[in-house]
Design an enzyme around this catalytic site. Structure first.
Site, short mmCIF file in Angstrom:
data_model
loop_
_atom_site.label_atom_id
_atom_site.label_comp_id
_atom_site.label_asym_id
_atom_site.label_seq_id
_atom_site.Cartn_x
_atom_site.Cartn_y
_atom_site.Cartn_z
N CYS A 116 0.35 -0.05 15.95
CA CYS A 116 0.22 -0.26 15.04
C CYS A 116 -0.69 -1.70 13.95
O CYS A 116 0.30 -3.10 13.88
CB CYS A 116 1.30 0.15 14.27
SG CYS A 116 2.41 -0.09 12.66
N SER A 172 10.44 7.44 15.16
CA SER A 172 8.67 6.50 15.78
C SER A 172 8.71 6.81 17.90
O SER A 172 9.33 5.46 17.28
CB SER A 172 8.52 5.96 15.18
OG SER A 172 8.36 5.47 14.14
N CYS A 225 5.14 -3.39 17.38
CA CYS A 225 4.79 -2.29 18.01
C CYS A 225 2.67 -2.26 18.19
O CYS A 225 2.31 -2.45 17.30
CB CYS A 225 4.72 -0.81 17.58
SG CYS A 225 6.45 -0.87 16.73
N CYS A 284 3.76 8.45 0.87
CA CYS A 284 4.07 7.40 2.14
C CYS A 284 3.42 5.56 1.30
O CYS A 284 3.45 5.39 0.73
CB CYS A 284 3.01 7.16 3.01
SG CYS A 284 3.50 6.65 4.21
N CYS A 294 -1.73 7.20 9.09
CA CYS A 294 -0.72 6.34 9.81
C CYS A 294 -1.24 5.32 10.15
O CYS A 294 -2.22 4.81 11.47
CB CYS A 294 -0.03 7.13 11.31
SG CYS A 294 1.09 8.73 9.78
N CYS A 348 5.60 -6.32 8.60
CA CYS A 348 7.09 -6.00 9.56
C CYS A 348 7.42 -7.33 10.57
O CYS A 348 6.76 -7.46 11.10
CB CYS A 348 5.91 -4.36 10.03
SG CYS A 348 7.75 -3.75 11.01
N GLU A 369 0.77 -1.65 0.06
CA GLU A 369 -0.04 -0.13 -0.14
C GLU A 369 1.08 1.01 0.07
O GLU A 369 2.03 1.30 0.57
CB GLU A 369 -1.06 0.32 1.15
CG GLU A 369 -2.11 -1.17 0.76
CD GLU A 369 -3.03 -1.02 2.60
OE1 GLU A 369 -4.22 -1.36 1.99
OE2 GLU A 369 -2.53 -1.33 3.15
N1 SAH Z 1 8.23 1.61 10.44
C1 SAH Z 1 8.32 2.71 10.25
C2 SAH Z 1 7.69 3.47 9.57
C3 SAH Z 1 5.96 3.09 9.64
S1 SAH Z 1 5.83 4.96 9.82
C4 SAH Z 1 8.64 3.51 11.66
O1 SAH Z 1 7.80 2.18 12.35
O2 SAH Z 1 8.72 4.28 12.37
C5 SAH Z 1 4.45 4.52 10.23
C6 SAH Z 1 4.33 6.32 11.57
O3 SAH Z 1 3.11 5.69 11.86
C7 SAH Z 1 5.35 5.67 12.92
O4 SAH Z 1 5.39 6.29 13.48
C8 SAH Z 1 4.61 4.42 13.42
O5 SAH Z 1 4.92 5.01 14.94
C9 SAH Z 1 2.83 5.00 13.49
N2 SAH Z 1 2.07 5.02 13.57
C10 SAH Z 1 1.92 3.38 13.37
N3 SAH Z 1 0.78 2.65 13.88
C11 SAH Z 1 0.09 4.11 14.26
C12 SAH Z 1 -1.32 4.39 14.28
N4 SAH Z 1 -2.53 3.06 15.08
N5 SAH Z 1 -2.51 5.97 14.77
C13 SAH Z 1 -0.93 6.77 14.85
N6 SAH Z 1 -0.07 6.58 14.59
C14 SAH Z 1 0.87 4.99 14.33
FE1 SF4 Z 2 6.55 -2.41 12.00
FE2 SF4 Z 2 6.92 0.60 12.20
FE3 SF4 Z 2 4.91 -0.31 12.73
FE4 SF4 Z 2 6.29 -0.54 14.50
S1 SF4 Z 2 4.80 0.70 13.49
S2 SF4 Z 2 5.45 -2.18 13.67
S3 SF4 Z 2 8.31 -0.88 13.15
S4 SF4 Z 2 5.26 -0.08 10.62
#
Ligand code: SAH
Ligand code: SF4
Length: 398
Positions: free
Chosen positions: A147, A249, A144, A133, A369, A140, A119
């Site tokens: 996420c 992040s 986290c 994006c 995000c 992954c 995506e």
């Molecule tokens: N893996 C990398 C790149 C993904 S970026 C990383 O974690 O930085 C996606 C961004 O959205 C990251 O900052 C992540 O922490 C944030 N994110 C993930 N899940 C989210 C959610 N449910 N609501 C808001 N932000 C979220």
């Molecule tokens: Fe992976 Fe980034 Fe999501 Fe964490 S926030 S699970 S590192 S995509």
């Protein structure tokens, strides 16, 4: 007003496109870097003296003009064009599904190869910058807790070509060729889609070289942002290899809480992460690191947490992006109240750090995000649930 979904009937994820016509066995050139392109042309039999010139010409046609038809390459003789067209294709991967949010955000589900769907999300400009994006992995390895992508196991790393192609497909959809045209809607690229870019640095760096080549897609390196959950040993390397902007992040400013919501923190705790940030090449007040901080109700959003964050960032040229938590089906958290987010922002701002609150975009199409999760994975997960349920039913348990 509702969001619009377009599903390409020829490439419906549930159908095998190869059954719909003969398979194109030509070598695809779109997505290749200059070196690979030169190698492909050499193997094809272009005279050594001409390889450089032909590579330059074809590279420009593909990445500056976005052509998908050999006949458009008017500075190459008709005869050679036809020979090249027999061996090489200029095809893009197909968009299986394209969704447009009520706020203009566009989410693309792109099939790179059978079972490899990614995506990408285009977020149109509110002021000047419109960002694409992009994803760097399918799934992954990290988990986290907040996420959605983190609930999907890693299928595989994307290749540099597959990353660069996400930009090309979006440029097709936005009708923004040639790259040199002035008024572009897509001005920035952020690696904030599926996956952890620093676990795929080699391909990501190669993709950035393609995306930033000034005879092609022509993005400035400062318009590229790498977002990482904190893969400490790769952070400085990433800066050296890409000269891109860095986003971390962060989401919590003490080890206990961060490890709870981001298991990677057990491996690379905050002290190591902050040391790596301080060593990021080119770091200065004009090239600040963005710290992303997702607002989770009752978890990390109190004035005390804000104070902790300010202390942690001391001495680092930084900006804080506050992200209201975007819920997804089954997510274990809630988003902080708006007043709480504003209070948090004010506190961080008063300490001298810009702290914009990121307006959620594309929530109605699960494009915000952390909401991305590929369709094939959703189908697999739902098939698994059905199978498990059928098994239970058979055993008379439901
Ligand atoms: N893996 C990398 C790149 C993904 S970026 C990383 O974690 O930085 C996606 C961004 O959205 C990251 O900052 C992540 O922490 C944030 N994110 C993930 N899940 C989210 C959610 N449910 N609501 C808001 N932000 C979220
Ligand atoms: Fe992976 Fe980034 Fe999501 Fe964490 S926030 S699970 S590192 S995509």
């Amino acid at each position: 007003m509702t969001s619009a979904i377009y599903t390409n009937p020829a490439t419906d994820a549930s159908k095998d496109t190869q059954k719909n016509g003969p398979k194109d066995t030509r070598i695809p050139l779109a997505g290749m870097g200059r070196v690979e392109l030169a190698e492909a042309l050499t193997d094809f039999g272009i005279a050594p003296k001409q390889v450089r010139m032909r590579t330059k010409q074809i590279f420009q046609w593909i990445y500056n003009y976005g052509v998908t038809d050999w006949d458009a390459m008017t500075n190459i003789t008709k005869n050679l064009r036809h020979q090249l067209a027999e061996k090489f294709s200029l095809n893009r991967p197909e968009i299986i599904e394209r969704q447009v949010s009520v706020d203009g955000t566009r989410k693309y589900l792109i099939r790179m190869a059978p079972g490899i769907e990614v995506e990408s999300v285009f977020i149109p400009a509110v002021s000047k910058t419109g960002a694409l994006c992009v994803s760097s992995q399918v799934g992954c390895t990290l988990t986290c807790k907040f996420c959605h992508t983190g609930t999907q196991r890693l299928v595989r790393n994307l290749t540099a070509a597959e990353i660069a192609l996400q930009v090309m497909v979006a440029r097709d959809d936005l009708n923004e060729w040639p790259s040199s045209s002035v008024e572009r809607k897509m001005t920035n690229i952020v690696f904030m889609g599926m996956g952890e870019p620093l676990y795929n640095l080699k391909e990501v760096a190669k993709a950035i070289d393609i995306i930033c080549d000034c005879e092609g897609l022509s993005f400035g390196r400062r318009r590229i942002t790498l977002s990482t959950s904190g893969v400490v040993p790769e952070i400085v390397k990433a800066g050296e290899q890409t000269s891109a902007m860095l986003a971390i992040s962060l989401h919590a400013a003490n080890d206990e809480l961060r490890s709870k919501i981001m298991p990677i923190n057990n491996k690379y705790p905050l002290k190591d992460l902050m040391d790596a940030c301080r060593a990021y090449p080119g770091l200065s007040n004009s090239r600040r690191i963005t710290f992303e901080y997702v607002m989770l109700k009752g978890m990390n959003d109190s004035p005390y947490h804000a104070k902790e964050l300010i202390k942690l960032l001391e001495g680092i040229p930084a900006k804080v992006n506050l992200i209201p938590f975007n819920p997804w089906p089954g997510s274990p958290y809630e988003c902080s109240d708006w007043e709480t987010i504003e209070m948090f922002a004010d506190k961080v701002n008063a300490a001298g750090y810009a702290s914009p609150i990121r307006t959620p975009r594309g929530r109605d199409i699960l494009a915000a995000c952390g909401q991305l999760r590929s369709e094939s994975e959703k189908l697999r997960a739902s098939a698994k649930r059905k199978l498990a349920k059928a098994g239970l039913e058979k055993a008379g348990k439901v």
